[in-house]
Motif scaffolding. Structure first.
Motif, PDB file in Angstrom:
ATOM      1  N   PHE B   2       0.931  -1.347  -0.082  1.00 12.89           N
ATOM      2  CA  PHE B   2       0.050   0.064   0.124  1.00 12.89           C
ATOM      3  C   PHE B   2       1.017   1.223  -0.004  1.00 12.89           C
ATOM      4  O   PHE B   2       1.988   1.163   0.480  1.00 12.89           O
ATOM      5  CB  PHE B   2      -0.913  -0.106   1.190  1.00 12.89           C
ATOM      6  N   LYS B   4       1.993   4.861   1.115  1.00 17.76           N
ATOM      7  CA  LYS B   4       2.241   5.841   2.551  1.00 17.76           C
ATOM      8  C   LYS B   4       0.912   6.274   3.043  1.00 17.76           C
ATOM      9  O   LYS B   4       0.407   6.209   4.135  1.00 17.76           O
ATOM     10  CB  LYS B   4       3.431   6.702   2.629  1.00 17.76           C
ATOM     11  N   GLU B   7      -1.275   3.670   4.258  1.00 18.63           N
ATOM     12  CA  GLU B   7      -0.867   3.171   5.670  1.00 18.63           C
ATOM     13  C   GLU B   7      -1.348   4.215   6.596  1.00 18.63           C
ATOM     14  O   GLU B   7      -2.000   3.639   7.669  1.00 18.63           O
ATOM     15  CB  GLU B   7       0.501   2.753   5.563  1.00 18.63           C
ATOM     16  N   ILE B  10      -5.442   4.057   6.929  1.00 16.33           N
ATOM     17  CA  ILE B  10      -6.001   2.845   7.847  1.00 16.33           C
ATOM     18  C   ILE B  10      -5.764   3.156   9.106  1.00 16.33           C
ATOM     19  O   ILE B  10      -6.366   3.000  10.158  1.00 16.33           O
ATOM     20  CB  ILE B  10      -5.420   1.690   7.269  1.00 16.33           C
ATOM     21  N   ARG B  11      -4.431   3.395   9.678  1.00 13.80           N
ATOM     22  CA  ARG B  11      -3.844   3.619  11.044  1.00 13.80           C
ATOM     23  C   ARG B  11      -4.755   4.920  11.607  1.00 13.80           C
ATOM     24  O   ARG B  11      -5.132   4.498  12.593  1.00 13.80           O
ATOM     25  CB  ARG B  11      -2.371   4.074  10.973  1.00 13.80           C
ATOM     26  N   LEU B  14      -8.358   3.722  12.139  1.00 12.61           N
ATOM     27  CA  LEU B  14      -8.490   2.805  13.366  1.00 12.61           C
ATOM     28  C   LEU B  14      -8.231   3.574  14.589  1.00 12.61           C
ATOM     29  O   LEU B  14      -9.174   3.096  15.563  1.00 12.61           O
ATOM     30  CB  LEU B  14      -7.436   1.841  13.148  1.00 12.61           C
ATOM     31  N   ASP B  36       1.555   7.976  14.899  1.00  9.09           N
ATOM     32  CA  ASP B  36       3.195   8.125  14.417  1.00  9.09           C
ATOM     33  C   ASP B  36       3.214   8.526  12.878  1.00  9.09           C
ATOM     34  O   ASP B  36       3.885   7.854  12.343  1.00  9.09           O
ATOM     35  CB  ASP B  36       3.926   6.887  14.803  1.00  9.09           C
ATOM     36  N   LEU B 131     -11.043  -4.672  13.645  1.00  4.16           N
ATOM     37  CA  LEU B 131      -9.527  -4.278  13.993  1.00  4.16           C
ATOM     38  C   LEU B 131      -9.482  -3.619  15.295  1.00  4.16           C
ATOM     39  O   LEU B 131      -8.599  -3.564  16.116  1.00  4.16           O
ATOM     40  CB  LEU B 131      -8.737  -3.621  12.871  1.00  4.16           C
ATOM     41  N   LEU B 135      -7.405  -3.708  19.077  1.00  6.40           N
ATOM     42  CA  LEU B 135      -6.802  -2.476  19.295  1.00  6.40           C
ATOM     43  C   LEU B 135      -7.083  -1.991  20.976  1.00  6.40           C
ATOM     44  O   LEU B 135      -6.179  -1.934  21.492  1.00  6.40           O
ATOM     45  CB  LEU B 135      -6.887  -1.289  18.235  1.00  6.40           C
ATOM     46  N   GLN B 139      -4.487  -5.822  22.451  1.00  3.65           N
ATOM     47  CA  GLN B 139      -3.817  -7.030  21.776  1.00  3.65           C
ATOM     48  C   GLN B 139      -3.099  -6.557  20.636  1.00  3.65           C
ATOM     49  O   GLN B 139      -2.050  -7.596  20.240  1.00  3.65           O
ATOM     50  CB  GLN B 139      -4.915  -7.936  21.227  1.00  3.65           C
ATOM     51  N   THR B 140      -3.284  -5.441  20.133  1.00  2.00           N
ATOM     52  CA  THR B 140      -2.589  -4.984  18.815  1.00  2.00           C
ATOM     53  C   THR B 140      -2.260  -3.413  19.162  1.00  2.00           C
ATOM     54  O   THR B 140      -2.638  -2.877  19.960  1.00  2.00           O
ATOM     55  CB  THR B 140      -3.413  -5.053  17.554  1.00  2.00           C
ATOM     56  N   PHE B 141      -1.345  -2.873  18.357  1.00  2.85           N
ATOM     57  CA  PHE B 141      -0.590  -1.716  18.333  1.00  2.85           C
ATOM     58  C   PHE B 141      -0.527  -0.819  17.079  1.00  2.85           C
ATOM     59  O   PHE B 141      -0.427  -1.384  16.009  1.00  2.85           O
ATOM     60  CB  PHE B 141       0.707  -2.022  19.115  1.00  2.85           C
ATOM     61  N   LEU B 142      -0.672   0.366  17.366  1.00  3.75           N
ATOM     62  CA  LEU B 142      -0.560   1.200  16.157  1.00  3.75           C
ATOM     63  C   LEU B 142       0.930   2.140  16.222  1.00  3.75           C
ATOM     64  O   LEU B 142       1.096   2.762  15.122  1.00  3.75           O
ATOM     65  CB  LEU B 142      -1.681   2.480  16.200  1.00  3.75           C
ATOM     66  N   LYS B 143       1.451   2.075  17.334  1.00  3.69           N
ATOM     67  CA  LYS B 143       2.871   2.605  17.099  1.00  3.69           C
ATOM     68  C   LYS B 143       3.885   1.705  17.939  1.00  3.69           C
ATOM     69  O   LYS B 143       3.352   1.146  19.152  1.00  3.69           O
ATOM     70  CB  LYS B 143       2.983   4.081  17.322  1.00  3.69           C
ATOM     71  N   ARG B 144       4.910   1.624  17.880  1.00  2.41           N
ATOM     72  CA  ARG B 144       6.106   0.972  18.697  1.00  2.41           C
ATOM     73  C   ARG B 144       6.948   2.153  18.968  1.00  2.41           C
ATOM     74  O   ARG B 144       8.296   1.922  19.774  1.00  2.41           O
ATOM     75  CB  ARG B 144       6.521  -0.300  18.052  1.00  2.41           C
TER      76      ARG B 144
END
Ligand code: FES
Ligand code: FES
Lengths: 144, 144
Positions: B2, B4, B7, B10-11, B14, B36, B131, B135, B139-144
């Motif tokens: 996809f 940028k 991406e 979607i981020r 969500l 981020d 999704l 989140l 259980q899931t993450f949008l940034k690390r």
DNA sequence: CTCTAACAAGACAAATTTGTCCTGTTTGAA
DNA sequence: TTCAAACAGGACAAATTTGTCTTGTTAGAG
């Protein structure tokens, strides 16, 4: 999905293989013509393929590109893709996080990793020879 | 895979959904921070999402973005992808021919169409709500 | 009414990808 | 030996994508 450069790389590699199966060497000019790619740009990509050992280049008059039967058999599409585009397509996060990490996954990870894996396997299981045989049988086409 | 822009789209979607589930409206500033993403660029993408009916934008002081439960349930990822990137990823030829055409297929068509179809189905079967629940469960993450 | 926080929208800028051109080198053939 | 056909490689240019900045508009709060 793939970059233009990568698309040209695959198309060109298949075309070289197709000619090599018929015992012909093929020039950049012919590659560009027969696979409908920009000549000078494709020339650069051919250099990468030659350096990567995907095919041979022969200089001088009557030079050109050719592929051995062995190269056709052992070169999988995954090799061409990673040579030109890198392996981001095989290992990257679908939502663009720095890296895909199953231990701290993005929201799409579970679903995306499955598809990404199938793509990878498909490309790993497909050799240049496989595709070239169909091409030479007239079942598939590199330009319309 | 996809762009940028996609991406970020979607981020951001969500993230907006995540906040909306908690009854909060969220600003561009917060979206950029929490997912981020570059703020001004993301702002442009949010306009597209709002125009596309993926979410609502509210102007003025205490404005921001929000998503109704219905939008979360009915918005599939395929909708966001085609809104931002077009549907080339769902219908385009893997080797870059003008169009994918099963009647005059490129050498990769048979293999590629399968994977492309699984990608499409995966994105069509995944809703924003699906999704977002993971989140919000941590259980899931949008940034690390 | 005024001020301020927030989105809208267009112009601009940077980075990347895609594509072209020119010069040099290699090699076969006249 | 000379010429021409073909690849090698670097510089350059165009197009696209990504990202920023500035100005205007909206609407709540004091
Ligand atoms: S973390 Fe995003 S795909 Fe694995
Ligand atoms: S023709 Fe190339 S993927 Fe269908």
């Amino acid at each position: 999905m793939f970059s233009k450069a990568c698309e040209y790389a695959i198309r060109s590699a298949l075309l070289v293989a197709s000619h090599s199966l018929k015992g012909e060497r093929v020039s950049i000019r012919d590659i560009a013509e027969e696979s409908d790619s920009p000549m000078a740009f494709t020339a650069k990509i051919m250099q990468q393929l030659a350096k990567g050992g995907i095919l041979y280049s022969v200089q001088g008059k009557h030079g050109g590109f050719e592929m051995s039967k062995e190269q056709m058999q052992t070169t999988r599409l995954s090799r061409i893709v990673s040579l030109i585009d890198g392996d981001k397509v095989f290992t990257g996060c679908g939502l663009g996080l720095k890296a895909c990490n199953a231990l701290k996954p993005c929201p799409l990870h579970n679903q995306f990793a499955v598809v990404r894996n199938e793509l990878r396997q498909m490309l790993e299981n497909t050799t240049v020879l496989d595709l070239t045989l169909d091409l030479n049988n007239g079942q598939t086409f590199l330009k319309r």
